[in-house]
Design a protein around this motif. Structure first.
Motif, PDB file in Angstrom:
ATOM      1  N   LYS A  42       0.629  -1.129  -0.310  1.00 55.26           N
ATOM      2  CA  LYS A  42      -0.116  -0.038   0.394  1.00 55.26           C
ATOM      3  C   LYS A  42       0.931   0.776   0.170  1.00 55.26           C
ATOM      4  N   LYS A  43       2.566   0.990   0.753  1.00 50.13           N
ATOM      5  CA  LYS A  43       2.766   2.233   0.747  1.00 50.13           C
ATOM      6  C   LYS A  43       3.162   2.883  -0.789  1.00 50.13           C
ATOM      7  N   ALA A  44       3.958   1.341  -1.071  1.00 53.19           N
ATOM      8  CA  ALA A  44       4.410   1.340  -2.379  1.00 53.19           C
ATOM      9  C   ALA A  44       3.612   2.310  -3.199  1.00 53.19           C
ATOM     10  N   ILE A  45       2.619   2.121  -3.560  1.00 53.54           N
ATOM     11  CA  ILE A  45       1.396   2.226  -3.979  1.00 53.54           C
ATOM     12  C   ILE A  45       1.100   3.652  -4.489  1.00 53.54           C
ATOM     13  N   GLN A  46       1.169   4.063  -2.878  1.00 51.62           N
ATOM     14  CA  GLN A  46       0.645   5.321  -3.088  1.00 51.62           C
ATOM     15  C   GLN A  46       1.646   6.621  -3.187  1.00 51.62           C
ATOM     16  N   ILE A  49       1.506   6.561  -7.019  1.00 50.57           N
ATOM     17  CA  ILE A  49       0.318   7.903  -7.170  1.00 50.57           C
ATOM     18  C   ILE A  49       0.685   9.034  -6.947  1.00 50.57           C
ATOM     19  N   ASP A  50       1.777   9.853  -5.685  1.00 55.48           N
ATOM     20  CA  ASP A  50       2.182  11.059  -5.636  1.00 55.48           C
ATOM     21  C   ASP A  50       3.167  11.002  -6.327  1.00 55.48           C
ATOM     22  N   GLU A  51       3.827  10.580  -7.123  1.00 56.73           N
ATOM     23  CA  GLU A  51       5.060  10.789  -7.715  1.00 56.73           C
ATOM     24  C   GLU A  51       4.972  11.053  -9.070  1.00 56.73           C
TER      25      GLU A  51
END
Length: 60
Positions: A42-46, A49-51
């Motif tokens: 979840k942290k990696a996906i978020q 998305i932000d980047e």
């Protein structure tokens, strides 16, 4: 070369693999993560998305 049901395409070709955890991808391209990997993925996906700036601001 025939494709395996669960496989990974590599430089050497189609290699048969097996899952080592409970993560999976559904037929409609959503992912379900096992308890072991849920928080990390979840942290990696978020972060991606932000980047990639994949969101829009919605005014209600």
């Amino acid at each position: 070369m025939s494709e395996n049901k669960y496989s990974k395409w590599t430089v050497e070709g189609d290699k048969k693999i097996k899952w080592i955890c409970g993560c999976f991808q559904t037929a409609d391209n959503y992912f379900k993560f096992c308890d072991t990997h849920n928080v990390t993925l979840k942290k990696a996906i978020q972060a991606q998305i932000d980047e990639l700036d994949m969101t829009l601001i919605v005014d209600d």
